[in-house]
Scaffold this motif. Structure first.
Motif, PDB file in Angstrom:
ATOM      1  N   LEU A   5       0.829  -1.206   0.000  1.00 38.25           N
ATOM      2  CA  LEU A   5       0.000   0.000   0.000  1.00 38.25           C
ATOM      3  C   LEU A   5       0.865   1.258   0.000  1.00 38.25           C
ATOM      4  N   LYS A   6       1.916   1.284   0.800  1.00 40.42           N
ATOM      5  CA  LYS A   6       2.810   2.450   0.836  1.00 40.42           C
ATOM      6  C   LYS A   6       3.488   2.666  -0.512  1.00 40.42           C
ATOM      7  N   LEU A   7       3.928   1.577  -1.125  1.00 42.87           N
ATOM      8  CA  LEU A   7       4.580   1.667  -2.429  1.00 42.87           C
ATOM      9  C   LEU A   7       3.605   2.177  -3.490  1.00 42.87           C
ATOM     10  N   ASP A  65      -7.488 -11.540   0.607  1.00 44.36           N
ATOM     11  CA  ASP A  65      -6.441 -10.553   0.859  1.00 44.36           C
ATOM     12  C   ASP A  65      -6.632  -9.313  -0.016  1.00 44.36           C
ATOM     13  N   LEU A  66      -7.082  -9.526  -1.250  1.00 43.02           N
ATOM     14  CA  LEU A  66      -7.343  -8.394  -2.140  1.00 43.02           C
ATOM     15  C   LEU A  66      -8.468  -7.527  -1.591  1.00 43.02           C
ATOM     16  N   LEU A  72      -8.184  -0.989   2.608  1.00 43.89           N
ATOM     17  CA  LEU A  72      -7.115  -0.086   3.047  1.00 43.89           C
ATOM     18  C   LEU A  72      -6.859   1.006   2.016  1.00 43.89           C
ATOM     19  N   LEU A  73      -6.891   0.636   0.745  1.00 43.58           N
ATOM     20  CA  LEU A  73      -6.667   1.603  -0.325  1.00 43.58           C
ATOM     21  C   LEU A  73      -7.748   2.684  -0.320  1.00 43.58           C
ATOM     22  N   GLN A  75      -9.248   3.872   2.139  1.00 46.73           N
ATOM     23  CA  GLN A  75      -9.008   4.795   3.253  1.00 46.73           C
ATOM     24  C   GLN A  75      -8.027   5.890   2.851  1.00 46.73           C
ATOM     25  N   HIS A  76      -7.216   5.655   1.824  1.00 46.05           N
ATOM     26  CA  HIS A  76      -6.186   6.606   1.413  1.00 46.05           C
ATOM     27  C   HIS A  76      -6.526   7.386   0.149  1.00 46.05           C
ATOM     28  N   THR A  77      -7.464   6.911  -0.646  1.00 44.74           N
ATOM     29  CA  THR A  77      -7.831   7.615  -1.867  1.00 44.74           C
ATOM     30  C   THR A  77      -9.315   7.446  -2.132  1.00 44.74           C
ATOM     31  N   GLN A  78      -9.903   8.457  -2.755  1.00 47.90           N
ATOM     32  CA  GLN A  78     -11.322   8.394  -3.102  1.00 47.90           C
ATOM     33  C   GLN A  78     -11.513   8.181  -4.604  1.00 47.90           C
ATOM     34  N   LEU A  79     -10.450   7.807  -5.298  1.00 46.14           N
ATOM     35  CA  LEU A  79     -10.561   7.561  -6.734  1.00 46.14           C
ATOM     36  C   LEU A  79     -11.456   6.347  -7.000  1.00 46.14           C
TER      37      LEU A  79
END
Length: 106
Positions: A5-7, A65-66, A72-73, A75-79
């Motif tokens: 996720l960080k990458l 897992d996906l 999680l993704l 939570q970081h972007t609204q795309l």
């Protein structure tokens, strides 16, 4: 999983430039012939061609897992996320259909 996720966010952030009249979205492609999930950033300025930029591949080919990774993704972007290659598949946890396809009359 947080390393992935960080990458991915490190690659995504510079591509999202918030330009006017430009459409941004993510594509998630299910690669069945080489078991992996591939993420792409799509950018389309008005009256121009769409560009699709590879972001990251998840080689852990596990749908549960996906689903966690997508949570999680989000939570970081609204795309918007466009799903490709997930026809007739459901998320294991929520049992929701992953990719909707319009029904064709034959």
């Amino acid at each position: 999983m947080t390393k992935d996720l960080k990458l991915m966010m490190a690659r995504l952030t510079p591509l999202f430039k918030r330009r006017r009249q430009t459409r941004y979205w993510l594509s998630l492609v299910n690669q069945t012939y080489t078991p992996a999930y591939n993420f792409f950033m799509n950018v389309q300025p008005k009256d121009q061609r769409q560009r699709s930029i590879p972001l990251h591949s998840l080689t852990n080919y596990d749908l549960a897992d996906l689903e966690t990774f997508i949570g999680l993704l989000r939570q970081h972007t609204q795309l918007t996320i466009e799903y490709v290659g997930f026809e007739e598949m459901r998320w294991p946890e929520s049992n929701r259909v992953i990719q909707w396809r319009p029904r064709r009359d034959e």
